[in-house]
Motif scaffolding. Structure first.
Motif, short mmCIF file in Angstrom:
data_model
loop_
_atom_site.label_atom_id
_atom_site.label_comp_id
_atom_site.label_asym_id
_atom_site.label_seq_id
_atom_site.Cartn_x
_atom_site.Cartn_y
_atom_site.Cartn_z
N ALA A 1 0.74 -1.42 -0.38
CA ALA A 1 -0.17 0.51 -0.23
C ALA A 1 0.71 1.03 0.39
CB ALA A 1 -0.94 0.07 1.33
N GLY A 2 1.86 1.36 0.44
CA GLY A 2 3.38 1.91 0.85
C GLY A 2 3.64 2.60 -0.23
N ALA A 3 4.20 1.98 -1.20
CA ALA A 3 4.36 1.34 -2.58
C ALA A 3 3.23 2.19 -3.36
CB ALA A 3 4.84 0.57 -3.15
N ARG A 4 1.67 1.93 -3.43
CA ARG A 4 1.02 2.66 -4.70
C ARG A 4 1.20 4.17 -3.60
NH1 ARG A 4 -0.56 -0.43 -7.81
NH2 ARG A 4 -1.26 -2.52 -7.64
N ARG A 5 1.07 4.69 -3.26
CA ARG A 5 1.41 5.56 -2.24
C ARG A 5 2.47 6.44 -3.07
NH1 ARG A 5 -0.90 7.46 2.67
NH2 ARG A 5 -1.13 9.37 2.01
N ASP A 6 3.21 5.28 -2.67
CA ASP A 6 4.46 6.52 -3.78
C ASP A 6 4.26 6.71 -4.77
OD1 ASP A 6 5.35 5.70 -0.96
OD2 ASP A 6 6.73 3.55 -1.36
N MET A 7 3.93 5.45 -5.61
CA MET A 7 3.72 6.03 -7.21
C MET A 7 1.91 7.04 -7.57
SD MET A 7 4.41 2.38 -9.19
CE MET A 7 3.38 1.21 -7.48
N GLY A 8 1.87 7.33 -6.48
CA GLY A 8 0.67 8.11 -7.01
C GLY A 8 -1.12 7.45 -6.98
N GLN A 9 -0.75 6.44 -6.59
CA GLN A 9 -1.76 5.81 -6.51
C GLN A 9 -2.79 5.54 -5.40
OE1 GLN A 9 -0.66 2.01 -8.00
NE2 GLN A 9 0.34 2.65 -10.19
N ILE A 10 -3.10 6.37 -5.06
CA ILE A 10 -4.11 6.69 -3.88
C ILE A 10 -4.87 5.60 -3.76
CG2 ILE A 10 -5.20 8.18 -1.90
CD1 ILE A 10 -2.28 8.19 -2.40
#
Length: 234
Positions: A121-130
């Motif tokens: 989930a953190g990686a998704r957020r890193d990529m702007g995929q909230i």
């Protein structure tokens, strides 16, 4: 691998210091881990401790190398989630996401799988995929009313992702749920709730000190007036 008794004792003392200091003084813990590493680099527990000490000081490349070494020595996948998080720390969230889909994840215990979900989930957020991060965190573990060691962090991460998506009411609800489960104060859910509710904490001691300074300033002004005029203005 067995070590001579004296050497084993030296290594053990340094590992104890790593464990004792890693939260309150990670730099010092890192220093002890380097000593242990010089003494016994072929011991998996030493490589793992060195990895966590490096991780705590944000030396992610070094941490990843140590975790990989420990994994090779033991054959265990236990370190897989923190290895993936090191990839995030190195600015490679796409690699962390790839690791989330590897067969190693299926070999993790429940704690490890939840940790891997948090990292993904953190990686998704890193990529702007909230929105994708929110979906990643939606799981039976999140929906469960049972409280486990991972529950506060999982609920907190979900609340934080909801807030990042602009879903403030839902975020407030989940910060509250995180706080309910967080008996050890592992998160700052209470502060986040207060912030959402517009509550401002006032430093009472600081206010008292300010009032004392103001009174002293007034007294000084009166003293100066007495010195100049020979009389008090009071």
């Amino acid at each position: 691998m067995s070590l001579p008794k004296t050497l084993a004792e030296d290594v053990a003392r340094n590992l104890v210091m790593v464990a004792r200091l890693i939260d309150e003084d990670p730099e010092q813990a890192y220093a002890y881990s380097r000593i242990a590493l010089r003494l016994a680099s072929r011991v998996a527990a030493v490589r793992e401790a060195a990895g966590f000490a490096a991780y705590a000081t944000q030396k992610y490349s070094e941490a990843l190398a140590e975790f990989r070494a420990a994994k090779r020595m033991t054959g265990s996948v236990e370190l897989w989630p923190v290895m993936a998080d090191c990839e995030r720390g190195l600015g490679r969230p796409e690699r962390a996401m790839a690791m989330a889909g590897e067969p190693e994840v299926q070999k993790l215990d429940k704690v490890g799988q939840v940790e891997m979900r948090l990292v993904a989930a953190g990686a998704r957020r890193d990529m702007g995929q909230i929105d994708a991060a929110i979906v990643t965190l939606q799981s039976p573990e999140l929906a469960s009313n049972a409280v486990h060691p991972w529950t506060p962090r999982l609920r907190y991460a979900y609340a934080d992702a909801l807030l990042a998506a602009g879903r403030e009411d839902e975020a407030r609800e989940w910060f509250g749920k995180a706080l309910e489960a967080d008996k050890d104060g592992a998160t700052d859910a209470s502060d986040r709730l207060a912030e959402l509710d517009g509550v401002e904490f006032v430093d009472a001691l600081g206010d008292d000190e300010d009032e004392d300074r103001d009174e002293n300033d007034v007294a000084d002004d009166r003293g100066e007036a007495t010195d100049k005029d020979g009389t008090s203005e009071a």
